[in-house]
Motif scaffolding. Sequence first.
Motif, mmCIF file in Angstrom:
data_model
loop_
_atom_site.group_PDB
_atom_site.id
_atom_site.type_symbol
_atom_site.label_atom_id
_atom_site.label_comp_id
_atom_site.label_asym_id
_atom_site.label_seq_id
_atom_site.Cartn_x
_atom_site.Cartn_y
_atom_site.Cartn_z
ATOM 1 N N ALA A 105 0.978 -1.170 0.086
ATOM 2 C CA ALA A 105 -0.019 0.134 -0.059
ATOM 3 C C ALA A 105 0.898 1.416 0.066
ATOM 4 O O ALA A 105 0.486 2.215 -0.564
ATOM 5 N N TYR A 106 2.032 1.435 0.632
ATOM 6 C CA TYR A 106 2.826 2.550 0.942
ATOM 7 C C TYR A 106 4.065 2.535 0.034
ATOM 8 O O TYR A 106 4.517 3.605 -0.240
ATOM 9 N N LEU A 107 4.542 1.427 -0.358
ATOM 10 C CA LEU A 107 5.710 1.435 -1.233
ATOM 11 C C LEU A 107 5.600 1.420 -2.805
ATOM 12 O O LEU A 107 6.099 2.412 -3.592
ATOM 13 N N ILE A 108 4.625 0.562 -3.186
ATOM 14 C CA ILE A 108 4.537 0.500 -4.779
ATOM 15 C C ILE A 108 4.012 1.667 -5.337
ATOM 16 O O ILE A 108 4.914 2.170 -6.336
ATOM 17 N N PRO A 109 3.309 2.493 -4.748
ATOM 18 C CA PRO A 109 2.766 3.820 -5.397
ATOM 19 C C PRO A 109 4.134 4.689 -5.525
ATOM 20 O O PRO A 109 4.238 5.590 -6.650
ATOM 21 N N ASP A 110 4.882 4.624 -4.642
ATOM 22 C CA ASP A 110 6.015 5.775 -4.486
ATOM 23 C C ASP A 110 7.154 5.254 -5.094
ATOM 24 O O ASP A 110 7.844 5.994 -5.843
ATOM 25 N N ILE A 111 7.414 3.876 -5.415
ATOM 26 C CA ILE A 111 8.659 3.565 -5.972
ATOM 27 C C ILE A 111 8.491 2.918 -7.373
ATOM 28 O O ILE A 111 9.522 2.681 -8.254
ATOM 29 N N LEU A 112 7.181 2.530 -7.813
ATOM 30 C CA LEU A 112 6.930 1.819 -9.142
ATOM 31 C C LEU A 112 7.747 2.575 -10.231
ATOM 32 O O LEU A 112 8.411 1.870 -11.124
ATOM 33 N N ASN A 113 7.437 3.931 -10.471
ATOM 34 C CA ASN A 113 7.899 4.826 -11.623
ATOM 35 C C ASN A 113 9.391 4.719 -11.669
ATOM 36 O O ASN A 113 10.274 4.566 -12.741
ATOM 37 N N ASP A 114 9.945 4.717 -10.682
ATOM 38 C CA ASP A 114 11.498 4.839 -10.501
ATOM 39 C C ASP A 114 11.915 3.554 -10.690
ATOM 40 O O ASP A 114 13.304 3.433 -11.388
ATOM 41 N N LEU A 115 11.413 2.591 -10.361
ATOM 42 C CA LEU A 115 11.922 0.936 -10.398
ATOM 43 C C LEU A 115 11.768 0.872 -11.993
ATOM 44 O O LEU A 115 12.724 0.184 -12.654
ATOM 45 N N GLU A 116 10.831 1.164 -12.548
ATOM 46 C CA GLU A 116 10.787 1.061 -14.059
ATOM 47 C C GLU A 116 11.802 1.694 -14.972
ATOM 48 O O GLU A 116 12.086 1.353 -15.900
ATOM 49 N N ARG A 117 11.842 2.960 -14.318
ATOM 50 C CA ARG A 117 13.055 3.779 -14.996
ATOM 51 C C ARG A 117 14.468 3.258 -14.743
ATOM 52 O O ARG A 117 15.091 3.330 -15.683
ATOM 53 N N ARG A 118 14.614 2.769 -13.574
ATOM 54 C CA ARG A 118 16.026 2.073 -13.480
ATOM 55 C C ARG A 118 16.182 0.920 -14.210
ATOM 56 O O ARG A 118 17.180 0.489 -14.683
ATOM 57 N N PHE A 119 15.184 0.025 -14.237
ATOM 58 C CA PHE A 119 15.222 -1.171 -14.847
ATOM 59 C C PHE A 119 14.365 -1.669 -15.943
ATOM 60 O O PHE A 119 13.053 -1.998 -15.988
ATOM 61 N N PRO A 120 14.365 -0.671 -17.429
ATOM 62 C CA PRO A 120 13.248 -0.540 -18.170
ATOM 63 C C PRO A 120 13.004 -1.883 -18.958
ATOM 64 O O PRO A 120 11.957 -2.198 -19.447
ATOM 65 N N LEU A 121 14.306 -2.617 -19.033
ATOM 66 C CA LEU A 121 13.912 -4.049 -19.769
ATOM 67 C C LEU A 121 13.657 -5.069 -18.820
ATOM 68 O O LEU A 121 13.528 -6.358 -19.244
ATOM 69 N N LEU A 122 13.615 -4.998 -17.631
ATOM 70 C CA LEU A 122 13.581 -6.038 -16.669
ATOM 71 C C LEU A 122 11.851 -6.026 -16.158
ATOM 72 O O LEU A 122 11.233 -5.206 -15.766
ATOM 73 N N GLU A 123 11.511 -7.279 -16.299
ATOM 74 C CA GLU A 123 10.094 -7.456 -15.749
ATOM 75 C C GLU A 123 9.685 -7.806 -14.345
ATOM 76 O O GLU A 123 10.556 -8.833 -13.900
ATOM 77 N N ILE A 124 9.246 -6.849 -13.637
ATOM 78 C CA ILE A 124 9.120 -7.006 -12.222
ATOM 79 C C ILE A 124 7.845 -7.195 -11.853
ATOM 80 O O ILE A 124 6.778 -6.744 -11.971
ATOM 81 N N VAL A 125 7.793 -8.458 -11.302
ATOM 82 C CA VAL A 125 6.328 -8.937 -10.724
ATOM 83 C C VAL A 125 6.083 -8.860 -9.281
ATOM 84 O O VAL A 125 6.766 -9.669 -8.562
ATOM 85 N N PHE A 126 5.214 -8.083 -8.910
ATOM 86 C CA PHE A 126 4.854 -8.115 -7.265
ATOM 87 C C PHE A 126 3.889 -9.170 -7.161
ATOM 88 O O PHE A 126 2.690 -9.196 -7.842
ATOM 89 N N TYR A 127 3.833 -9.876 -6.081
ATOM 90 C CA TYR A 127 2.717 -10.964 -5.597
ATOM 91 C C TYR A 127 2.500 -10.463 -4.157
ATOM 92 O O TYR A 127 3.302 -10.521 -3.158
ATOM 93 N N GLU A 128 1.281 -9.983 -3.961
ATOM 94 C CA GLU A 128 0.954 -9.324 -2.700
ATOM 95 C C GLU A 128 0.275 -10.475 -1.831
ATOM 96 O O GLU A 128 -0.706 -11.282 -2.342
ATOM 97 N N ALA A 129 0.398 -10.827 -0.640
ATOM 98 C CA ALA A 129 -0.257 -11.845 0.447
ATOM 99 C C ALA A 129 0.023 -11.632 1.624
ATOM 100 O O ALA A 129 1.063 -10.504 2.119
ATOM 101 N N THR A 130 -0.248 -12.568 2.762
ATOM 102 C CA THR A 130 0.090 -12.303 4.059
ATOM 103 C C THR A 130 1.495 -13.047 4.185
ATOM 104 O O THR A 130 1.858 -13.685 3.372
ATOM 105 N N ALA A 131 2.010 -12.547 5.139
ATOM 106 C CA ALA A 131 3.285 -13.133 5.632
ATOM 107 C C ALA A 131 3.608 -14.660 5.436
ATOM 108 O O ALA A 131 4.485 -15.187 4.801
ATOM 109 N N PRO A 132 2.834 -15.408 6.103
ATOM 110 C CA PRO A 132 2.843 -16.959 5.873
ATOM 111 C C PRO A 132 2.870 -17.369 4.660
ATOM 112 O O PRO A 132 3.497 -18.078 4.272
ATOM 113 N N GLU A 133 1.736 -16.735 3.544
ATOM 114 C CA GLU A 133 1.538 -17.106 2.354
ATOM 115 C C GLU A 133 2.911 -16.862 1.631
ATOM 116 O O GLU A 133 3.338 -17.551 0.804
#
Length: 304
Positions: A105-133
């Motif tokens: 909720a708090y990191l992805i909106p702030d860092i996603l653009n910077d992450l894509e700009r830093r690694f333009p050809l890298l596919e980064i997939v986020f998987y959100e779930a509970t800690a045990p999962e």
Amino acid sequence: MKFTLRQLEFYIALAETLQISKAAARCHISQSSMTIAMRNLEESLDVQLFVRYPKGVKLTAEGERFLAHACNIINSSHSAVDALHDRSEILTGTVRIGIAETLSAYLIPDILNDLERRFPLLEIVFYEATAPELVQALREQKVDFCLLLTSNISHDNDLEIETFIRSLRRLWTSIGHPLQSRASIRLIDVEKLPFLLLETDKYPDVIIDYWQQRGYTPNISFRSNSFEAIRSLVAKGRGITILSDLVYRPWSLDGLRVMHRTIDDFITYMDVGTVKKTARPLTPEAMKVIDFLRQAVTRLDKPF
């Protein structure tokens, strides 16, 4: 009209603490320097930002409105400097990241653009779930590493854990709440107040256990999985809560202020970092992404 970024940083500190001495200490300057800087800022804006009292200050209506702009200016200046040092890296492939609900909720909106700009050809997939999962997904090699609240998980032998930051948990209240006028706040001052409990990432277990170890029990009046619901209720004076600096924002969605203060005898942290399998080396691509996330998380954990 001329003002400096330094003046705005001082202004934000005073707007948060509402005391010259505390704001000066936060900014590592003398009280007289803080007073002069704020007087000069008001003169440059030709508006009164604060009402002075013997034991502190209070923002005027104009001061409240200017605070939002001051925060945006400071944040934009930091982003501008960061952008100058960004260098895109030509990495390809896929990096799969398990991420805790709180951090999503708090990191992805702030860092996603910077992450894509830093690694333009890298596919980064986020998987959100509970800690045990997420830990289970890590063990089953469904994700390369996880970004978790490392203070809220079991540190098992097959896991390699690196904590990036320890984000202090503080009391959140509405503006003008009686506790804000106190020179110091202790847990006993908070115990009987309506407590708004966030129910994500095992936080209820962690926070209630901490209270009970000290002989107190929170007066829970409302539970929610929504950060914004908790923030709005706090801003409207419907209760108080205790959450970390990383997830603190000074404004609710309806434009009301949320104040935060340290509780003197309640020093606890939300630890944030990566979790990976001890016996499974990461790819060079995943290691580069972790380096980026380490810097991003550290930068974001700054109290307003």
